[in-house]
Design a protein around this motif. Structure first.
Motif, short mmCIF file in Angstrom:
data_model
loop_
_atom_site.label_atom_id
_atom_site.label_comp_id
_atom_site.label_asym_id
_atom_site.label_seq_id
_atom_site.Cartn_x
_atom_site.Cartn_y
_atom_site.Cartn_z
N PHE A 326 -21.25 13.24 55.75
CA PHE A 326 -20.07 13.50 55.86
C PHE A 326 -19.88 14.74 54.78
O PHE A 326 -20.73 15.07 53.95
CB PHE A 326 -19.05 12.72 55.14
N PHE A 327 -18.99 15.78 55.11
CA PHE A 327 -18.94 16.98 54.56
C PHE A 327 -17.51 17.43 53.74
O PHE A 327 -17.43 18.35 53.27
CB PHE A 327 -19.30 18.02 55.48
N GLY A 328 -16.55 16.43 53.67
CA GLY A 328 -15.55 16.40 52.97
C GLY A 328 -14.53 15.30 53.12
O GLY A 328 -14.65 14.68 54.24
N VAL A 329 -13.47 15.00 52.35
CA VAL A 329 -12.71 14.12 52.47
C VAL A 329 -11.28 14.20 51.74
O VAL A 329 -11.20 15.19 50.68
CB VAL A 329 -13.02 12.70 52.13
N VAL A 330 -10.19 14.01 52.37
CA VAL A 330 -8.82 14.47 51.90
C VAL A 330 -7.87 13.29 52.14
O VAL A 330 -7.81 12.40 52.97
CB VAL A 330 -8.33 15.67 52.44
N VAL A 341 -14.49 14.26 57.52
CA VAL A 341 -15.21 15.04 58.63
C VAL A 341 -16.69 15.29 58.42
O VAL A 341 -17.24 15.49 57.17
CB VAL A 341 -14.57 16.32 58.51
N GLY A 342 -17.42 15.00 59.36
CA GLY A 342 -18.93 15.31 59.20
C GLY A 342 -19.72 15.08 60.62
O GLY A 342 -19.16 15.42 61.80
N GLU A 343 -21.03 14.37 60.45
CA GLU A 343 -21.60 14.06 61.59
C GLU A 343 -22.13 12.66 61.42
O GLU A 343 -22.80 12.41 60.79
CB GLU A 343 -22.75 15.24 61.73
N GLY A 344 -21.46 12.12 62.39
CA GLY A 344 -22.08 10.67 62.47
C GLY A 344 -22.99 10.42 63.68
O GLY A 344 -22.30 10.52 64.91
N ILE A 345 -24.29 9.93 63.44
CA ILE A 345 -24.95 9.70 64.78
C ILE A 345 -25.01 7.98 65.20
O ILE A 345 -25.50 7.22 64.45
CB ILE A 345 -26.83 9.86 64.30
N ALA A 346 -23.95 7.95 65.94
CA ALA A 346 -23.44 6.28 66.29
C ALA A 346 -23.37 6.37 67.71
O ALA A 346 -22.82 7.35 68.34
CB ALA A 346 -22.31 6.01 65.61
N PRO A 347 -23.88 5.14 68.62
CA PRO A 347 -23.46 5.08 69.96
C PRO A 347 -21.93 4.79 70.26
O PRO A 347 -21.63 3.52 70.71
CB PRO A 347 -24.59 4.04 70.11
N GLN A 348 -21.09 5.34 69.76
CA GLN A 348 -19.57 5.30 70.02
C GLN A 348 -19.05 6.62 70.05
O GLN A 348 -19.70 7.74 69.51
CB GLN A 348 -19.04 4.34 69.00
N THR A 349 -17.72 6.77 70.72
CA THR A 349 -17.00 8.03 70.74
C THR A 349 -16.25 7.71 69.51
O THR A 349 -15.73 6.64 68.92
CB THR A 349 -16.10 8.19 72.01
N GLY A 350 -15.68 8.87 68.54
CA GLY A 350 -14.81 8.76 67.63
C GLY A 350 -15.33 9.63 66.66
O GLY A 350 -16.16 10.33 66.88
N GLY A 351 -14.71 9.77 65.38
CA GLY A 351 -15.20 10.59 64.68
C GLY A 351 -14.59 10.48 63.21
O GLY A 351 -14.16 9.50 62.73
N TRP A 352 -14.76 11.50 62.36
CA TRP A 352 -14.62 11.69 61.06
C TRP A 352 -13.42 12.89 60.82
O TRP A 352 -13.29 13.36 61.72
CB TRP A 352 -15.79 11.72 59.96
N LEU A 353 -13.26 13.34 59.65
CA LEU A 353 -12.89 14.47 59.28
C LEU A 353 -12.87 15.13 58.16
O LEU A 353 -12.26 14.46 57.16
CB LEU A 353 -11.33 14.56 59.84
N LEU A 354 -13.46 16.23 57.68
CA LEU A 354 -13.10 17.10 56.31
C LEU A 354 -14.67 17.66 56.05
O LEU A 354 -15.57 17.40 56.90
CB LEU A 354 -12.85 16.28 55.48
N GLY A 355 -14.73 18.22 55.10
CA GLY A 355 -16.03 19.12 54.44
C GLY A 355 -15.45 20.17 53.86
O GLY A 355 -14.83 20.93 54.11
N GLY A 356 -15.98 20.49 52.52
CA GLY A 356 -15.51 21.88 52.00
C GLY A 356 -14.11 22.17 51.85
O GLY A 356 -13.51 22.99 52.29
N ILE A 357 -13.23 21.29 51.54
CA ILE A 357 -11.76 21.42 51.60
C ILE A 357 -10.98 21.81 50.36
O ILE A 357 -11.31 21.41 49.30
CB ILE A 357 -11.29 19.97 52.25
N SER A 358 -10.10 22.49 50.65
CA SER A 358 -9.29 22.85 49.65
C SER A 358 -7.82 23.05 50.09
O SER A 358 -7.77 23.16 51.36
CB SER A 358 -9.77 24.09 48.78
N ALA A 359 -6.82 23.27 49.17
CA ALA A 359 -5.47 23.16 49.75
C ALA A 359 -4.74 23.73 48.56
O ALA A 359 -5.08 23.80 47.55
CB ALA A 359 -4.85 21.92 50.23
N SER A 360 -3.28 24.10 49.05
CA SER A 360 -2.46 24.64 47.95
C SER A 360 -2.22 23.59 47.16
O SER A 360 -2.22 22.57 47.15
CB SER A 360 -0.95 24.81 48.76
#
Length: 373
Positions: A326-330, A341-360
């Motif tokens: 994973f590359f980030g979380v919020v 968000v990131g990269e999951g090597i798994a035998p299913q559809t679906g996902g994560w979200l984030l990586g290097g995140i910043s915000a106001s």
């Protein structure tokens, strides 16, 4: 071939759900960054071919692909929301034989994107934006500058800033920051965060790849901070009291904590020791920290309570495998969800979200972010 998942969510940091999205293919883009304006969530990814690398969602569950200039080879690396300008700002990589390659794009809604800064392609030149952060109308982009000639947007400097919310950009001269030792050398800003008055940048610079932390109150003038021995940070976040750094994977202790932005850091053990913490975030709703990265085995998420110097606990997710990272979380207050968000090597559809995140720094109540390069 297994389908790669790129986005996961959790209401409590312990129970995680894979979220199906258009990136879920065997050759999926790798999720890198995520941000929200309080109602829409935007995620960006990188890929080796020209495919849509931005997605948006109204709820963190249903996702839609969005086209942008970052769809050029290289893709997206980071995204933030700037409340002063009411713009999402996303950055990416530029490495192409084309004459110009989009490097930074903006959008008021996360749907339609406008290119704001181009990098020259061809000739072996390369630029990359790893992290962006907004502090009022000031937006700072941090990235990589690799032996670049003076004609490239970042020159020999890995920092640029905007005073109009991300529309127009100025390179920060190398003399104004500590990320370049001398002359044309490799330098990279990997993470950015702000408390609303000070911006913190972490990364490395110079011919010796020395770890660097720097602070700024205006995005243009930067002061060198200090790091403890054995701290090579690649991510940074703030919770209202604590600044937390995540290590890039080369040190026995993987977390560093301070109440001062540029100094006073103490090393803390976590499940990521000797591996990499790629993203960190804090939820004041849950009084909980969450970190994502690579723990050396299969697990990629860890959490801690309100005190980041306390115990960090590895969590199980449906995307855990030996090839996952994973590359980030919020934390998104309006949805009551962690999104990673990131990269999951798994035998299913679906996902994560984030990586290097910043915000106001102007968050909805209970919402804080960290950063990603």
């Amino acid at each position: 071939m297994a389908t790669k998942s790129t986005i996961i969510t959790s209401p409590d940091g312990a129970a995680w759900t894979v979220r199906a999205n258009p990136w879920d293919t065997p050759s999926a883009p790798v999720g890198q960054g995520v941000a929200t304006d309080g109602s829409t969530v935007v995620a960006v990814a990188e890929h080796s071919t020209a495919v849509p690398v931005i997605e948006s969602s109204p709820d963190g569950i249903a996702w839609t692909s969005r086209t942008s200039g970052l769809d050029t080879f290289g893709g997206g690396k980071c995204v933030c929301w700037g409340s002063a300008s009411s713009l999402f700002v996303a950055g990416g990589a530029a490495s192409s034989s084309a004459s110009t390659v989009p490097l930074i794009v903006t959008s008021p809604t996360g749907t339609t994107w406008t290119t704001r800064l181009n990098a020259p392609g061809g000739g072996g030149t390369f630029c990359q934006v790893n992290a962006v952060v907004a502090m009022g109308s000031i937006v700072v982009a941090g990235g990589a500058a690799v032996m670049l000639d003076a004609s490239t947007p970042f020159g020999f400097s890995p920092l640029a800033y905007s005073t109009d919310g991300g529309v127009t950009w100025t390179v920060v001269p190398a003399a104004n920051h500590p990320f370049v030792e001398a002359g044309p050398a490799f330098a990279s800003v990997l993470g950015l965060a702000t408390d609303g008055t000070t911006i913190v940048a972490v990364g490395f610079g110079g011919l010796h790849f020395a770890p660097v932390i720097a602070t700024s109150t205006d995005g243009f003038n930067w002061a060198a901070g200090s790091l403890p021995a054995g701290c090579n940070p690649s991510s940074v976040a703030w919770d209202g009291t604590h600044w937390v750094l995540g290590d890039n994977g080369s040190d026995p202790l993987s977390i560093a904590v301070s109440t001062s932005p540029g100094s006073g850091y103490s090393l803390v053990s976590s499940p990521y020791d000797n591996n990499s913490v790629d993203g960190i975030g804090y939820s004041s709703d849950l009084s909980q920290w969450a970190a994502v990265g690579y723990q050396g085995g299969t697990q990629v998420v860890a959490t801690a309570g309100a005190n980041p110097s306390g115990t960090w606990t590895a969590q199980t997710t449906p995307a855990d495998s030996s090839g996952s990272e994973f590359f980030g979380v919020v934390w998104v207050h309006s949805l009551g969800l962690w999104v990673a968000v990131g990269e999951g090597i798994a035998p299913q559809t679906g996902g994560w979200l984030l990586g290097g995140i910043s915000a106001s720094p102007t968050f909805p109540t209970g919402w804080h972010t960290g950063a990603t390069p």
